[in-house]
Design an enzyme around this catalytic site. Structure first.
Site, PDB file in Angstrom:
ATOM      1  N   THR A  92       7.290  -4.234  -3.618  1.00 24.65           N
ATOM      2  CA  THR A  92       8.021  -4.335  -1.955  1.00 24.65           C
ATOM      3  C   THR A  92       7.296  -4.794  -1.213  1.00 24.65           C
ATOM      4  O   THR A  92       7.615  -5.867  -0.643  1.00 24.65           O
ATOM      5  CB  THR A  92       8.416  -2.669  -1.299  1.00 24.65           C
ATOM      6  N   LYS A 111      18.694  -5.466  -2.984  1.00 21.19           N
ATOM      7  CA  LYS A 111      17.571  -4.353  -3.366  1.00 21.19           C
ATOM      8  C   LYS A 111      19.164  -4.264  -5.513  1.00 21.19           C
ATOM      9  O   LYS A 111      19.987  -3.797  -3.993  1.00 21.19           O
ATOM     10  CB  LYS A 111      17.114  -3.431  -2.729  1.00 21.19           C
ATOM     11  N   ALA A 126      13.436  -3.458 -10.523  1.00 18.49           N
ATOM     12  CA  ALA A 126      13.360  -2.227 -10.283  1.00 18.49           C
ATOM     13  C   ALA A 126      12.579  -1.632 -11.342  1.00 18.49           C
ATOM     14  O   ALA A 126      13.101  -1.796 -12.855  1.00 18.49           O
ATOM     15  CB  ALA A 126      14.529  -1.276 -10.232  1.00 18.49           C
ATOM     16  N   GLY A 144      -0.286  -7.208  -6.221  1.00 16.86           N
ATOM     17  CA  GLY A 144       0.309  -6.618  -5.807  1.00 16.86           C
ATOM     18  C   GLY A 144      -0.818  -5.658  -4.737  1.00 16.86           C
ATOM     19  O   GLY A 144      -0.486  -5.234  -3.592  1.00 16.86           O
ATOM     20  N   GLY A 146      -2.896  -1.275   0.794  1.00 18.34           N
ATOM     21  CA  GLY A 146      -3.092  -0.831   2.498  1.00 18.34           C
ATOM     22  C   GLY A 146      -1.791  -1.537   3.104  1.00 18.34           C
ATOM     23  O   GLY A 146      -1.775  -1.278   4.767  1.00 18.34           O
TER      24      GLY A 146
END
Length: 239
Positions: free
Chosen positions: A16, A37, A112, A171, A203
């Site tokens: 995401t 989504k 997903a 990611g 982060g």
């Protein structure tokens, strides 16, 4: 490239946030962006889902659309069955993406979990929607031990289905990467046959939206509207 499928090699690996970074970088480059989504799981009614998080980070100019939502954090097919709700099929995903593409320069379809997670009773996956759309697939992979195998398997699944892989983005790149993570930077393109197109810092999703948008292009390579260089990044993190 009007529609881009964003798939992980697994779950909870930063998909995401990577989608938000791509949306932010494309918006900064003057492109209109929508994020789709198809199936949101593990989020209750009224709670913000992944599409809303992308819009929060990338900016309110981004269009965010969610097709179906299931309360339990499971594969969409399983979550739908347990909740007694309808599933979403590849044709529905493709129709929604095509509709968004008519009014946007770039549509990001966030899957997903992994590429072959089941969306419906027939066992259809994000790969089936990508085939209907003729859209390339971007793989989001973790940095550490085990990522070479999962990324190679996902890339192999793409090729077996005649789908185009755009590249791989790490990611969640750690601030103090271990030896395996540093070695994986060089090995990921070799084992997957796909170029390395970015590394999003761990982060990054906790940054303020303004700071996130300002930094996003520096995490992504030019094919994703960024300025990131794989060669420079590799030299900064030698194995």
């Amino acid at each position: 490239m009007t529609v881009l499928m964003v798939s992980g090699t697994g779950t909870e690996i930063g998909k995401t946030v990577v989608t938000a970074a791509i949306a932010a970088a494309a918006s900064a480059a003057g492109r209109s962006v929508a994020v789709l989504k198809p199936a949101q799981t593990g989020v209750g009614p009224g709670e913000p889902g992944d599409a809303a998080e992308v819009r929060r980070l990338a900016g309110r100019a981004v269009t965010a659309v969610e097709l179906v939502r299931y309360p339990e954090p499971l594969a969409p097919d399983t979550a739908a069955r347990r909740a007694g709700l309808a599933t979403v099929a590849p044709a529905g995903i493709a129709e929604a993406a095509t509709r968004l593409a008519a009014g946007h320069d770039l549509v990001l379809v966030e899957g997903a979990g992994g590429l072959l997670v089941r969306f419906d009773e027939a066992g259809h996956t994000l790969a089936d929607a990508a085939r209907l759309l003729g859209a390339p697939v971007l793989l989001v992979a973790p940095a550490g031990l085990g990522t070479l195998n999962s990324t190679a398997l996902t890339a192999e699944a793409l090729r077996a289905r005649g789908l185009a892989g755009l590249g791989v983005v790490v990611g969640s790149w750690p601030s103090d990467p271990d030896l395996a993570s540093r070695c994986n930077l060089a090995d990921l393109p070799e084992v997957s046959g796909l170029p390395l197109l970015g590394a999003v810092p761990a982060g990054a999703g906790t940054l303020s939206p303004a700071d996130f948008r300002a930094a996003a292009p520096s995490w992504l390579a030019p094919p994703l509207s960024g300025t990131w260089s794989a060669r420079s990044f590799l030299s900064a993190w030698p194995a």
